[in-house]
Design a protein around this motif. Structure first.
Motif, short mmCIF file in Angstrom:
data_model
loop_
_atom_site.label_atom_id
_atom_site.label_comp_id
_atom_site.label_asym_id
_atom_site.label_seq_id
_atom_site.Cartn_x
_atom_site.Cartn_y
_atom_site.Cartn_z
N ASP A 108 0.85 -1.19 0.00
CA ASP A 108 0.00 0.00 0.00
C ASP A 108 0.89 1.24 0.00
O ASP A 108 1.98 1.22 0.54
CB ASP A 108 -0.89 0.03 1.25
N ASP A 110 0.33 3.97 1.54
CA ASP A 110 0.18 4.83 2.72
C ASP A 110 1.12 4.42 3.85
O ASP A 110 0.97 4.88 4.98
CB ASP A 110 -1.27 4.82 3.20
N GLN A 112 1.31 1.77 5.55
CA GLN A 112 0.79 0.94 6.63
C GLN A 112 1.56 -0.38 6.68
O GLN A 112 1.67 -1.00 7.73
CB GLN A 112 -0.70 0.66 6.43
N ARG A 212 0.91 -3.87 11.55
CA ARG A 212 0.42 -2.91 10.57
C ARG A 212 0.34 -1.54 11.24
O ARG A 212 -0.34 -1.38 12.24
CB ARG A 212 -0.95 -3.34 10.06
N ARG A 215 -1.81 4.82 9.12
CA ARG A 215 -1.54 5.56 7.89
C ARG A 215 -0.50 6.65 8.15
O ARG A 215 -0.59 7.33 9.15
CB ARG A 215 -2.84 6.22 7.46
#
Ligand code: UDP
Ligand code: MG
Length: 352
Positions: A108, A110, A112, A212, A215
């Motif tokens: 991803d 962002d 994460q 995780r 963001r």
């Protein structure tokens, strides 16, 4: 098998050791950190034999401008601009079709998913002779209770309905071999649930646990509507069991109906029939809603069948940019616009 499943547009002689693919939707503010961290880790594991493919999925901010600028400065960066917002799964698919790596990391934009895990993932892939190393979240930072609870619920229902054994707490963050990717790229369906499709492929797939993060910047691009659509694509893409719901409900209500009939008959014989408006309404409403539910389920499948039958391209790439000079050698040099058509003209996207 490889040659049979080699999709058109798959890499030829100009392969690289490693590709990283990141779909980007309004990620302008995350791009600098993403590229810095990805570049550092890619250099350490692949020298200069890597590429970072950034797919702009119809962002409304300056994401595409930032990608173009980055690609102009660094030949390792490939930017692809989709003609509009196609959604995460199709943006990802576009990147996976374009990339040329022998191994591909899906991540991803962002941040994460920590790029720094790549070294360990490569080692694990090597050591275990695996085709897929998937990230399994041991902990989710900064995500709303709503998101974690609905995700947990969805995966529990999904595992009950679907025959493939999809791992829990797993998103799209994963490292894949070229042969697994070729199979994935050869799967033509529009309504894509990539994590399920990768599990379906088989080969050896091993997990790697990770935390995780929250963001890095910005807000989630997954509205509730997009989440529901992904969930429905996942279930309908892998299971026809909901279609059997109609039969089961039919049997259940049939039995109830027979019992009701016997009761009515007896009540009539012993002359105890009462004018029951409430009970009548209950039955009518219940039957009505069950029928609508079942028709709705049918509609979900029928609609998807219809859209698949149109055989449109999966996505439309408007523009591809790659830096023509090495970042290590000549930072700041130009880029080339490649107006080449998408590698998969002939398939597409509209899961609206
Ligand atoms: N994304 C995308 N198109 C969309 C929505 C999201 O390409 O329509 C990208 C987004 O930029 C990110 C990834 O998909 O790289 C995951 O999205 P997001 O972080 O918004 O979802 P969440 O992590 O909240 O589930
Ligand atoms: Mg995210």
């Amino acid at each position: 098998m490889d040659s049979q499943l080699q999709p058109s547009g798959a890499p030829g002689p100009d392969r690289v050791y490693l590709s990283v693919v990141a779909p980007c939707f309004n990620e302008e503010r995350n791009l600098p950190s993403l590229l810095e961290r990805l570049t550092r880790v890619c250099r350490s594991v692949a020298g200069s034999d890597y590429e970072i493919v950034l797919v702009n999925d119809g962002s409304r901010d300056g994401t595409w401008t930032a990608i173009r600028a980055a690609a102009a400065e660094d030949r390792h960066i490939v930017g692809a601009n989709l003609s509009r917002n196609h959604g995460h799964q199709l943006a990802l698919t576009a990147g996976l079709t374009l990339c040329r790596g022998d191994r591909v990391l899906i991540i991803d934009a962002d941040l994460q998913d920590p790029p720094e895990l790549l070294g360990e993932m490569l080692q694990l892939m090597e050591r275990q002779q695996a085709d897929v190393v998937y990230g399994q979240r041991s902990d989710r930072q900064g995500e709303s209770k709503f998101k974690t609870v609905t995700a947990a619920l969805f995966y529990r229902i999904f595992r009950r309905l679907v025959d493939i054994d999809i791992p829990m707490d797993t998103g799209d963050f994963r490292l894949m071999s070229r042969r697994a990717l070729n199979v994935l790229n050869a799967m033509p369906e529009h309504h894509r649930f990539v994590r399920g499709m990768v599990t379906w492929i088989g080969f050896r797939q091993v997990p790697i646990r990770y935390r995780r993060d929250a963001r890095h910047a910005g807000t989630t691009g997954y509205s509730i509507r997009k989440m529901v659509r992904l969930a429905l694509d996942g279930i309908t893409g892998f299971s026809v069991r909901p279609l059997r719901l109609a039969s089961w409900l039919g049997i259940g209500f049939g039995v109830l109906g027979m019992a009701g009939l016997v009761y009515t008959f007896i009540a009539w014989i012993i002359d105890q029939t009462v004018q029951g408006w409430a009970s009548l309404m209950t039955v009518v409403l219940l039957m009505g809603s069950v029928q609508l539910l079942v028709i709705g389920v049918l509609g979900e499948y029928l609609g998807r069948l219809y859209l698949e039958s149109k055989r449109r391209p999966l996505f439309i790439i408007e523009d591809v940019v790659t830096g023509s000079h090495s970042a290590d050698a000549e930072p700041g040099s130009g880029h080339t616009d490649d107006p080449a058509p998408p590698p998969h003209p002939g398939r597409s996207a509209d899961n609206a």
